[in-house]
Design a protein around this motif. Structure first.
Motif: not given
Ligand SMILES: Cc1cc2nc3c(=O)[nH]c(=O)nc-3n(C[C@H](O)[C@H](O)[C@H](O)COP(=O)(O)OP(=O)(O)OC[C@H]3O[C@@H](n4cnc5c(N)ncnc54)[C@H](O)[C@@H]3O)c2cc1C
Length: 382
Positions: A17-19, A37-40, A44-48, A50-54, A182-184, A341-348
């Motif tokens: 969600v951040i990228g 650029i996305e590795r997979a 598909h990772e944390a952003s998928f 999440a619970a979506g609470m803001l 993957s970006v190395e 972004h830890y627990r708040n990436g969707i919010l932020l």
């Molecule tokens: C169970 C759970 C509940 C949550 N609930 C909430 C909530 O209610 N509200 C909220 O605001 N937040 C919530 N969060 C937190 C939120 O999901 C994360 O903070 C947010 O998704 C982080 O987004 P991101 O894009 O940084 O990371 P990600 O979604 O993990 O994306 C990072 C991406 O980078 C890719 N990547 C990694 N390395 C490389 C590389 N070398 N080259 C290319 N691509 C790469 C990965 O494959 C991945 O797709 C929750 C998280 C969890 C696990």
């Protein structure tokens, strides 16, 4: 697939969600040729997971820099959702019913009294409810509830639909998305970014944004492949359960200090979560699922009758001080971080997109970003 990409103006590493939010904000500002650029696969990772609470208010104990940033982002959501719908036709299901925070013990009650006291003194929107008021508003909550706070502005979004909308939006805006790559490392020369080395070749570019979630620390920066970043982002596993609740048990997102339940428009009820230091292992566990169910049933005993339809886990990206890592890196011109972004990436997501795009395109670093600068860590050793 052939890999023909050789140059770009800006490269974003990570398709969560951040990228994606940064890619969209950059494209709207006319940042030139943008490549994500996305590795997979995308989202598909944390952003998928999440619970979506803001919900910046529900758990906040003070008005600090993080609270200010989080409220700013929450308040951007109405426009964000509307623009995404206009651009893509996708409804991200921004549900503005609000959030309840229940007190189910005397200790909980003391905590919510404190939260009510500082937030109402600060002029924030928060309501204190008596047990009969809670039960009238949400008849399926635990009838032993001792009181609750209602946060009318703390809302929720369907984060998986948000990922689809953002992916669709950035594609329409002309962002090039490269998956399964993957970006190395980020290559620099004379303290400036020169490009990225990927698993499928080198892409020359002057600006790079590291938005790789909990894997952000693995991307080395420098002149040689031996260069090492020292940004420490740690995975914190969160497990989730999806239950079939038709008709829904509750209308609000409901927290207790031990867990939460989130009603979705399609009849799913999400229950979460755990916070575990389990490395990069992303499986659910018997202990995690059982703890979530105990906490969800404490909120609403009726949960015990619901069928479980799915379980999953995701990895929250956590920096050592629990705060996001946002902005330009002083040591390497053209290098930006948007991670932790830890627990708040969707919010932020909306505020991160806007402020990082402003820093990248206009060279203006908002004062809101100051406390979250990557330069608070000893980042790069070239
Ligand atoms: C169970 C759970 C509940 C949550 N609930 C909430 C909530 O209610 N509200 C909220 O605001 N937040 C919530 N969060 C937190 C939120 O999901 C994360 O903070 C947010 O998704 C982080 O987004 P991101 O894009 O940084 O990371 P990600 O979604 O993990 O994306 C990072 C991406 O980078 C890719 N990547 C990694 N390395 C490389 C590389 N070398 N080259 C290319 N691509 C790469 C990965 O494959 C991945 O797709 C929750 C998280 C969890 C696990």
């Amino acid at each position: 697939m052939n890999f023909n990409k050789q140059t770009a103006d800006v490269v974003i590493i990570g398709g969560g969600v951040i990228g994606l939010s940064i890619a969209r904000a950059l494209a709207l500002r006319g940042a030139g040729e943008i490549c994500l650029i996305e590795r997979a696969g995308i989202g598909h990772e944390a952003s998928f997971a999440a619970a979506g609470m803001l919900a910046p208010q529900a758990e906040a104990n003070a008005r600090d820099d993080f609270f200010t940033l989080a409220c700013r982002s929450r308040d951007l959501y109405a426009n964000f959702a509307e623009s995404l719908r206009a651009e893509t036709g996708i409804d991200i299901e921004l549900d503005t019913t609000g959030t309840l925070y229940l007190a189910l013990s005397y200790h909980d009650l003391v905590e919510i009294e404190k939260r009510f006291a500082w937030q109402s003194a600060a002029g924030l929107d928060v309501e204190k409810l008596t047990p009969p008021q809670v039960c009238e508003l949400e008849p399926n909550v635990n009838q032993n509830v001792l009181g609750a706070l209602r946060f009318p502005l703390d809302v929720q979004v369907e984060n998986r639909r948000l990922l689809s909308a953002l992916t669709n939006s950035v594609a329409k805006l002309g962002v090039e998305i490269i998956t399964e790559t993957s970006v190395e490392s980020v290559k620099s020369e004379s303290d400036r970014v020169r490009g990225v080395q990927t698993s499928r070749g080198f892409i020359a570019c002057g600006k790079v944004i590291v938005a790789a979630g909990t894997w952000s620390g693995f991307i080395s920066v420098g002149q040689t492949s031996a260069s090492k970043p020292v940004l420490k982002i740690e995975p914190v596993r969160g497990q989730m359960i999806s239950l079939d609740a038709r008709p829904q048990l509750t209308r609000h997102v409901i927290y207790s200090p031990r867990g939460y339940i989130v009603p979705r428009q399609d009849g799913r009820l999400l229950a979460g979560s755990t916070s575990e230091y389990a490395g990069f292992a992303k499986h659910v566990t018997a202990g995690g699922i059982s703890a979530i169910l105990v906490n969800a049933q404490e909120i609403s005993p009726a949960v015990s009758n619901l069928p479980i339809v799915d379980t999953w886990a995701g990895l929250r990206p956590r920096a050592p001080d629990n705060l996001p890592v946002l902005g330009p890196c002083d040591e390497i011109g053209g290098l930006f971080y948007a991670t932790g972004h830890y627990r708040n990436g969707i919010l932020l997501a909306p505020v991160t997109g806007e402020l990082i795009a402003e820093a990248v395109v206009d060279g203006v670093v908002s004062p809101l970003l100051g406390p979250f600068s990557p330069n608070r860590f000893d980042l790069v050793r070239v």
